[in-house]
Design an enzyme around this catalytic site. Structure first.
Site, mmCIF file in Angstrom:
data_model
loop_
_atom_site.group_PDB
_atom_site.id
_atom_site.type_symbol
_atom_site.label_atom_id
_atom_site.label_comp_id
_atom_site.label_asym_id
_atom_site.label_seq_id
_atom_site.Cartn_x
_atom_site.Cartn_y
_atom_site.Cartn_z
ATOM 1 N N SER A 133 0.832 -1.203 0.000
ATOM 2 C CA SER A 133 0.000 0.000 0.000
ATOM 3 C C SER A 133 0.865 1.251 0.000
ATOM 4 C CB SER A 133 -0.857 -0.041 1.273
ATOM 5 O OG SER A 133 -1.418 1.210 1.527
ATOM 6 N N TYR A 157 -2.137 0.064 10.475
ATOM 7 C CA TYR A 157 -2.355 -0.630 9.196
ATOM 8 C C TYR A 157 -1.130 -0.460 8.292
ATOM 9 C CZ TYR A 157 -3.666 -1.295 4.358
ATOM 10 O OH TYR A 157 -3.650 -1.684 3.046
ATOM 11 N N LYS A 161 1.773 -3.255 6.880
ATOM 12 C CA LYS A 161 2.178 -3.514 5.488
ATOM 13 C C LYS A 161 3.701 -3.332 5.332
ATOM 14 C CE LYS A 161 -1.670 -4.671 3.508
ATOM 15 N NZ LYS A 161 -1.888 -5.891 2.731
#
Ligand code: NAD
Ligand code: WQD
Length: 355
Positions: A133, A157, A161
């Site tokens: 991402s 989050y 990643k």
């Protein structure tokens, strides 16, 4: 069907019922791949597969309802199917939720990935396409951002990643049999042009496009624009939106290219064009022919002013370039929402979906 003499033929898609995963299943089936899916439906529905198969005119090889952290269940899938490569979409992706539930996000996203890597290695499968991402770049500052931009994640989050990427880099560094293509998506949006597949999250959408679409059909009263005091021309935050069909085409190209690759390769997936929230709102109003009620509110915690890709590397390496624009994304997202105002919840479950 394209010629792929040395490309993988059976692909395991984790998170294949989700937004990007379901479109990827169609793209892979369309190009002759055998597709096996695992998903726990924590943010999706098994009802999507009847639609995937209707569009592709082919069946998904098998679908398993399981949590990728369950190594025994995952291992049984590899025992049953001659998996050549894995496309790993399964993850939790809500930035706001990740700030409230960091342990869950690290557990599912990082723990799920390490569980998958263990099971793959046990079965001699060492080819992976990984969903990363743009959020790993975080507060990177003015774009366009290339792949060497340092990671500065601003929420759990994004950190999860970045951690997955670190694990994958170490795996490739220590064992040359691994090939990992790590794709850092900017903001995938839109829907399949048929209107049969689209973004259908459980609960209140976090992302701009599904929220706009739900306001458009009257499911929600108004869009809240998170901040008009950003250092951007119109004061609202800028993102690089990429059609989900372009996104999944890049995954199919990645699979086609796996056999020619080695070690870990990282590419941005974006259009290299920024659109502000107000740009998207205006484009959506044009596509839908409706006025979208909205109000300016406070900035959302963890947001950044602008994230725009330098997507030149993937174009130079693979010749992949997005072909769809913001108007296409709005038109297709609107078509999906109009045809499915309540999402897929009312559809019959796909027969044969395994537990
Ligand atoms: P999504 O939530 O629609 O799809 C994820 C799928 O994974 C869902 O079907 C969900 O049920 C499944 N899943 C979640 N946890 C699981 C688990 N423990 N075991 C098995 N299945 C599980 O999200 P998406 O937008 O399709 O995103 C796919 C991937 O792309 C994710 O890894 C996400 O982090 C990444 N990504 C998405 C975006 C975006 O804007 N959509 C941008 C960059 C990266
Ligand atoms: C886009 C813009 C919001 C909703 C996140 C992740 C990123 C990637 C995509 C997974 C922002 C604004 C939004 C709303 C708004 N996902 N907005 N009102 O935050 O850029 O990216 O999802 O990897 O990694 O960080 O996407 O769609 O949530 O927001 O004003 O109701 O729209 O502030 O500027 P975001 P988004």
């Amino acid at each position: 069907m394209s010629e792929r003499p040395s490309a993988p033929s059976t692909v395991l898609v984790t998170g294949g019922a989700g937004f990007i995963g379901s479109h990827a299943c169609v793209e892979l089936l369309d190009h002759g791949y055998e597709v096996i899916v695992v998903d726990d439906y924590s943010n999706s529905s098994p009802r999507v597969f009847a639609r995937v198969e209707r569009i592709a005119g082919r069946f998904v090889g098998a679908v398993y309802e399981l949590d990728i952290r369950d190594r025994r269940a995952l291992s049984a899938v590899f025992d049953r199917h001659p998996v050549d490569a894995v496309v790993h979409f399964a993850a939790h992706k809500a930035v706001g939720e990740s700030t409230r539930m960091p342990v869950t996000y690290y557990d599912v996203n990082v723990g799920g990935t390490t569980a998958l890597l263990h099971v793959m290695a046990e079965h001699g499968v060492r080819s992976l396409v990984f969903s990363s991402s743009c959020s790993v770049y975080g507060e990177a500052g003015e774009g366009p951002l290339d792949e060497d931009t340092p990671h500065r994640p601003t929420n759990p989050y994004a950190s999860s990643k970045a951690l997955c990427e670190a694990v994958l880099a170490d795996v490739c560094r220590t064992d040359p049999r691994w090939t990992v293509l790590c794709l850092r998506y900017f903001n995938p949006a839109g829907a399949h042009p048929s209107g049969l597949l689209g973004e259908d999250p459980h609960g209140t959408p976090d992302n701009l496009f599904p929220y706009l679409a739900q306001v458009g059909v009257g499911r929600r009263p108004r869009l809240r624009v998170f901040g008009a005091d950003w250092p951007t021309p119109d004061g609202t935050a800028i993102r690089d939106y990429l059609h989900v069909m372009d996104t999944v085409e890049a995954h199919r190209v990645a699979l086609d290219r796996l056999a020619d690759s080695s070690g870990m390769t990282v590419f941005n997936l974006g259009r290299g064009q920024g659109s502000s929230v107000l740009d998207v709102l205006a484009a959506f109003e044009r596509a839908s022919g409706r006025t979208i009620p909205h109000e300016i509110t406070e900035r959302r915690a963890g947001d950044v002013a602008a994230l725009v890709a330098d997507a030149g590397a993937v174009a130079r390496a693979w010749g992949w370039r997005p072909t769809r624009d913001l108007a296409d994304m709005c038109r297709d997202a609107w078509r999906f929402q109009q045809l499915n105002p309540d999402g897929l919840q009312g559809e019959p479950r796909r027969p044969g979906t395994t537990k």
